[in-house]
Design an enzyme around this catalytic site. Sequence first.
Site, mmCIF file in Angstrom:
data_model
loop_
_atom_site.group_PDB
_atom_site.id
_atom_site.type_symbol
_atom_site.label_atom_id
_atom_site.label_comp_id
_atom_site.label_asym_id
_atom_site.label_seq_id
_atom_site.Cartn_x
_atom_site.Cartn_y
_atom_site.Cartn_z
ATOM 1 N N CYS A 1 0.814 -1.216 0.000
ATOM 2 C CA CYS A 1 0.000 0.000 0.000
ATOM 3 C C CYS A 1 0.846 1.265 0.000
ATOM 4 O O CYS A 1 0.511 2.245 -0.694
ATOM 5 C CB CYS A 1 -0.955 -0.008 1.193
ATOM 6 S SG CYS A 1 -0.196 -0.475 2.761
ATOM 7 N N HIS B 1 -2.673 6.424 4.575
ATOM 8 C CA HIS B 1 -1.223 6.442 4.763
ATOM 9 C C HIS B 1 -0.667 7.775 4.263
ATOM 10 O O HIS B 1 -1.080 8.290 3.208
ATOM 11 C CB HIS B 1 -0.550 5.327 3.961
ATOM 12 C CG HIS B 1 -0.758 3.955 4.520
ATOM 13 N ND1 HIS B 1 -1.443 3.695 5.680
ATOM 14 C CD2 HIS B 1 -0.333 2.734 4.057
ATOM 15 C CE1 HIS B 1 -1.445 2.386 5.912
ATOM 16 N NE2 HIS B 1 -0.778 1.786 4.939
#
Length: 346
Positions: free
Chosen positions: A134, A246
């Site tokens: 990710c 994130h």
Amino acid sequence: MGYRVAVVGATGNVGREVLNILAERKFPASEVHALASSRSIGKELSYGDKVLKAKDLQHFDFSTVDFAIMSAGGSISKEWAPRIAASGAIVIDNSSYWRYHSDVPLIVPEVNGHVLDRWLADPKRTNIIANPNCSTAQLVVALKPLHDAATIKRVVVSTYQSVSGAGKEGVDELWNQTKGIFVNDSPSPQKFSKQIAFNVIPHIDSFMEDGYTKEEWKVLAETKKILDPKIKVTCTAVRVPVFVGHSEAVNIEFENPISADEAREALREADGIAVLDKREAGGYATPVETVGDYDTYVSRIREDNTVENGLAMWVVSDNLRKGAALNTIQIAETLIAKGFASRKAA
């Protein structure tokens, strides 16, 4: 023409997002099957305005589908991906297991989707495509237009990764610890090595002999495989008390000169990127604003005068979307756009 899709690991965080995004993007699916372990058989899952019931992975006939999108972890992918691929279905795998195999393409469509032209034409292809980590996915999306513009030599990245990257257990631990602190209940770490509520942990995945963690190594190895093997990459990966999204502080050294304005313009013109870069309070992206969004956000673009040709920037994305579920679906969409036909229609 409709495509038949199986979602393996459909009851997990990423699997649920896959179902949501398939519906949101109106993916041309004639059938969607939600697959999980035997303990989840019959569990109801939302797919647009429909409700799917989870089926048993062990007894599903993969010869009846065109795509299998897997988000069930490395051990499941190791065992099942070759079996599913041998049935003729294309496996798009979200685990780390297949990413570093030389005969398995590691794809972020905006960055290296062209690799799939050669892969589709190869009669000996494995039928397995890997989805990146990710953190890597959002990083390379932001790096690609800058690499094209001025050729990147070196990247230093520090990640600030949400607990959803560690699955439902990570989300539950942050929630329970946060509640516990407010009622004077001492938090007890279980999923993470230390308290995550109101804390940051510079440790994701296992430690390696050189002192880096495996998560940090993944960013290095995957950036090289996806973007350019000549780029030097170093990473510090940190878990932060954020549920979804994130963030990355990225420092880049280039071979050729590039100004902050030139970088901003290149990023604005690139697919999959939203530039939010006002030099004022609040003029930048944070995880809260990116949840549920498809784009990777880039902010705080500025020149780094400590090197000859350098930039610094801030990159944020919904890790359950672009970092996982969205990218897998974009891979399938790219294959369809390149002429992959449903076996049912063939």
